[in-house]
Design an enzyme around this catalytic site. Sequence first.
Site, PDB file in Angstrom:
ATOM      1  N   SER A 131       0.851  -1.189   0.000  1.00 49.03           N
ATOM      2  CA  SER A 131       0.000   0.000   0.000  1.00 49.03           C
ATOM      3  C   SER A 131       0.882   1.233   0.000  1.00 49.03           C
ATOM      4  O   SER A 131       2.016   1.203   0.512  1.00 49.03           O
ATOM      5  CB  SER A 131      -0.900   0.018   1.242  1.00 49.03           C
ATOM      6  OG  SER A 131      -1.557   1.269   1.389  1.00 49.03           O
TER       7      SER A 131
ATOM      8  N   TYR B 253      -1.385  -0.272  10.619  1.00 53.23           N
ATOM      9  CA  TYR B 253      -1.660  -0.656   9.236  1.00 53.23           C
ATOM     10  C   TYR B 253      -0.519  -0.211   8.332  1.00 53.23           C
ATOM     11  O   TYR B 253       0.013  -1.005   7.540  1.00 53.23           O
ATOM     12  CB  TYR B 253      -2.972  -0.044   8.742  1.00 53.23           C
ATOM     13  CG  TYR B 253      -3.188  -0.268   7.265  1.00 53.23           C
ATOM     14  CD1 TYR B 253      -3.449  -1.545   6.776  1.00 53.23           C
ATOM     15  CD2 TYR B 253      -3.099   0.786   6.347  1.00 53.23           C
ATOM     16  CE1 TYR B 253      -3.611  -1.768   5.418  1.00 53.23           C
ATOM     17  CE2 TYR B 253      -3.267   0.565   4.988  1.00 53.23           C
ATOM     18  CZ  TYR B 253      -3.523  -0.706   4.529  1.00 53.23           C
ATOM     19  OH  TYR B 253      -3.678  -0.926   3.179  1.00 53.23           O
TER      20      TYR B 253
END
Length: 266
Positions: free
Chosen positions: A150, A163
């Site tokens: 990501s 995250y």
Amino acid sequence: MWDYQSRVKLKMYYKTILITGASSGIGSAIAKAAAGVGLQVILLARRLDRLREIQAQLGVDTQSHILNCDVTDLDALRVCLNTLPDEFSRIDVLVNNAGLALGVGNAQSAEWDDWRVMIDTNCKAIAFLVNFLLPKMVERNLGHIVNLGSVAGNYPYPGGHIYAASKAFVAELTRNLKADLLGTAVRVSNIEPGMVGGDTEFSLVRHHGDQQAADKLRQGFQALEPIDIANIVLWILNQPPHVNLNRVEVMSITQAPGRMVYHKET
């Protein structure tokens, strides 16, 4: 919708692909794209009903197999992989797509259980699958690991904490695998998307099932679509055997890296 496989002549060097998190969003899009170029597809996810739906959508001409398993249950995952039918036991491509974010608040107000689940899913499961499958790929001198990272692993933002750190782990794991694989024909790539919309459940999961909050996040914003990421996966796999795409960072044209922020006393 722009469809890579219908516009580019593909020459696949692989036969069987395993996709985690295959029951929705990016995972199901990759499964359908892979089936479209003739790959055997192994669908892995927790929701058996959704897996069966996706499998049916692949068509009768596609050789496919379901692994109904939670990637965070490493013992069950090992059993699933060790009991694959012979025709699916040689996995050429591993797509580590399963992943999630939980919570939108800052680190000091986060729940430990949310952090634990993100670490188990985004780090430990990927590490386990790589550890299990990579030796077999090296032994055959053929294979490709595609990790779904990501942009959060590259650019910090408030509320990113675990995250974002887990996606930085994916990025570093990919780079270090490439170093270890030098001298072999096994390839490894990291795809780093920005926000992805469509039928992905990422935002809904992050907001703990609050559909209104998840919808609000994407209002007025053209996000990437799951098919966009599936197209990139096909493009990576379709490169000549001597070409390794180390990382691909991709955003919608309506997204950009954030600016540095400051807090001033008033």
